[in-house]
Design a protein around this motif. Sequence first.
Motif, PDB file in Angstrom:
ATOM      1  N   ALA A 159      39.814 102.895  55.282  1.00 26.25           N
ATOM      2  CA  ALA A 159      38.471 102.459  55.667  1.00 26.25           C
ATOM      3  C   ALA A 159      37.546 102.390  54.455  1.00 26.25           C
ATOM      4  N   LEU A 160      37.614 103.400  53.588  1.00 25.96           N
ATOM      5  CA  LEU A 160      36.754 103.403  52.407  1.00 25.96           C
ATOM      6  C   LEU A 160      37.156 102.292  51.443  1.00 25.96           C
ATOM      7  N   ALA A 161      38.471 102.071  51.291  1.00 24.85           N
ATOM      8  CA  ALA A 161      38.942 100.966  50.444  1.00 24.85           C
ATOM      9  C   ALA A 161      38.425  99.633  50.986  1.00 24.85           C
ATOM     10  N   TYR A 162      38.449  99.471  52.299  1.00 23.81           N
ATOM     11  CA  TYR A 162      37.965  98.255  52.964  1.00 23.81           C
ATOM     12  C   TYR A 162      36.505  97.987  52.599  1.00 23.81           C
ATOM     13  N   VAL A 163      35.678  99.018  52.710  1.00 28.86           N
ATOM     14  CA  VAL A 163      34.244  98.860  52.459  1.00 28.86           C
ATOM     15  C   VAL A 163      33.959  98.631  50.974  1.00 28.86           C
ATOM     16  N   LEU A 164      34.680  99.323  50.088  1.00 31.85           N
ATOM     17  CA  LEU A 164      34.483  99.107  48.650  1.00 31.85           C
ATOM     18  C   LEU A 164      34.839  97.668  48.268  1.00 31.85           C
ATOM     19  N   LEU A 165      35.908  97.146  48.854  1.00 31.72           N
ATOM     20  CA  LEU A 165      36.286  95.759  48.587  1.00 31.72           C
ATOM     21  C   LEU A 165      35.261  94.795  49.194  1.00 31.72           C
ATOM     22  N   ASP A 166      34.689  95.200  50.307  1.00 28.75           N
ATOM     23  CA  ASP A 166      33.633  94.413  50.939  1.00 28.75           C
ATOM     24  C   ASP A 166      32.431  94.288  50.001  1.00 28.75           C
ATOM     25  N   PHE A 167      32.021  95.417  49.410  1.00 32.51           N
ATOM     26  CA  PHE A 167      30.894  95.391  48.482  1.00 32.51           C
ATOM     27  C   PHE A 167      31.238  94.628  47.208  1.00 32.51           C
ATOM     28  N   ARG A 168      32.497  94.718  46.785  1.00 33.71           N
ATOM     29  CA  ARG A 168      32.910  93.927  45.617  1.00 33.71           C
ATOM     30  C   ARG A 168      32.712  92.444  45.891  1.00 33.71           C
ATOM     31  N   SER A 169      33.045  92.028  47.116  1.00 31.96           N
ATOM     32  CA  SER A 169      32.867  90.636  47.502  1.00 31.96           C
ATOM     33  C   SER A 169      31.382  90.269  47.583  1.00 31.96           C
ATOM     34  N   ILE A 170      30.571  91.170  48.123  1.00 31.41           N
ATOM     35  CA  ILE A 170      29.132  90.921  48.251  1.00 31.41           C
ATOM     36  C   ILE A 170      28.484  90.737  46.881  1.00 31.41           C
ATOM     37  N   PHE A 171      28.818  91.639  45.943  1.00 34.60           N
ATOM     38  CA  PHE A 171      28.206  91.590  44.609  1.00 34.60           C
ATOM     39  C   PHE A 171      28.980  90.703  43.637  1.00 34.60           C
ATOM     40  N   ASN A 172      30.177  90.263  44.070  1.00 33.98           N
ATOM     41  CA  ASN A 172      31.021  89.407  43.236  1.00 33.98           C
ATOM     42  C   ASN A 172      31.269  90.036  41.863  1.00 33.98           C
ATOM     43  N   ALA A 173      31.568  91.331  41.877  1.00 38.83           N
ATOM     44  CA  ALA A 173      31.799  92.069  40.622  1.00 38.83           C
ATOM     45  C   ALA A 173      32.581  93.337  40.907  1.00 38.83           C
ATOM     46  N   ASP A 174      33.371  93.772  39.917  1.00 41.39           N
ATOM     47  CA  ASP A 174      34.114  95.029  40.070  1.00 41.39           C
ATOM     48  C   ASP A 174      33.212  96.245  39.871  1.00 41.39           C
ATOM     49  N   ALA A 175      32.109  96.066  39.162  1.00 39.16           N
ATOM     50  CA  ALA A 175      31.153  97.160  38.939  1.00 39.16           C
ATOM     51  C   ALA A 175      29.867  96.843  39.701  1.00 39.16           C
ATOM     52  N   PHE A 176      29.437  97.785  40.513  1.00 40.73           N
ATOM     53  CA  PHE A 176      28.231  97.575  41.321  1.00 40.73           C
ATOM     54  C   PHE A 176      27.637  98.922  41.703  1.00 40.73           C
ATOM     55  N   GLU A 177      26.427  98.878  42.222  1.00 35.70           N
ATOM     56  CA  GLU A 177      25.767 100.091  42.703  1.00 35.70           C
ATOM     57  C   GLU A 177      25.734 100.068  44.219  1.00 35.70           C
ATOM     58  N   LEU A 178      26.310 101.100  44.826  1.00 37.78           N
ATOM     59  CA  LEU A 178      26.309 101.175  46.285  1.00 37.78           C
ATOM     60  C   LEU A 178      24.868 101.215  46.794  1.00 37.78           C
TER      61      LEU A 178
END
Length: 231
Positions: A159-178
């Motif tokens: 579940a956590l991997a799912y959401v982290l990948l979701d945010f990666r898609s949202i920010f279009n970057a491997d590094a982001f701020e939750l």
Amino acid sequence: MPNFITQKGNLNNKIVHAKDCLNLLTDDEKQELVNNKTDIYFEPGEHIVKKGILANNVLYLTKGLVKLDIINESKQTTVTILQSHSFIGIVCCFAFRKLDFTATALTKAQVSFIGMDIFEGFIKNNGDFALSLIKHMSGMSNQLLHRLTSLSQKNIDGALAYVLLDFRSIFNADAFELPMSRVELANMLDYSKESVINTLSKFNKEGIITVDDRKIKILDRNNLEQICKLG
């Protein structure tokens, strides 16, 4: 006119997006929307909608990220994250007199409040707009059901991997701020805050991500995608 009703739509996409619907308004209807909408700006953490308020407006998120929460039996669950150019809770707006969700800004956000009477007039008078709105609402409902079902079937790692990948898609970057606290992440995943903290720490130790407070950097996306798939 605002860019969200002048950009070219693409109704060949699988999901009809909110701005595609608005682009099917006539020029006169677009002008009526512009003349009657109210733009309000929100800071991170500020409520845009509180459960129980009258459904007097349709809300369009022009800029920012917003989370939608549902409260059942005193338990709050984050059901989705909305990005720019999205209707906020459009599926619920026409169902009840009062809104059945809470919407909160995760980042600075700009929201257009469009009077329900104006919006209903567009639906009654513009068949192409009405049909595209139905397709949009159907697609979003289907997407939401698949998301919730997928998350409910995963362990905390998946579940956590799912959401982290979701945010990666949202920010279009491997590094982001939750844009969420650990508690808010826990509400989204339906796990405890401690489970979220421990799993983030485990991913960090295993070299899958680095964690610095809310700053996340994905180091091994393939591994994270595998955990998401199998977890």
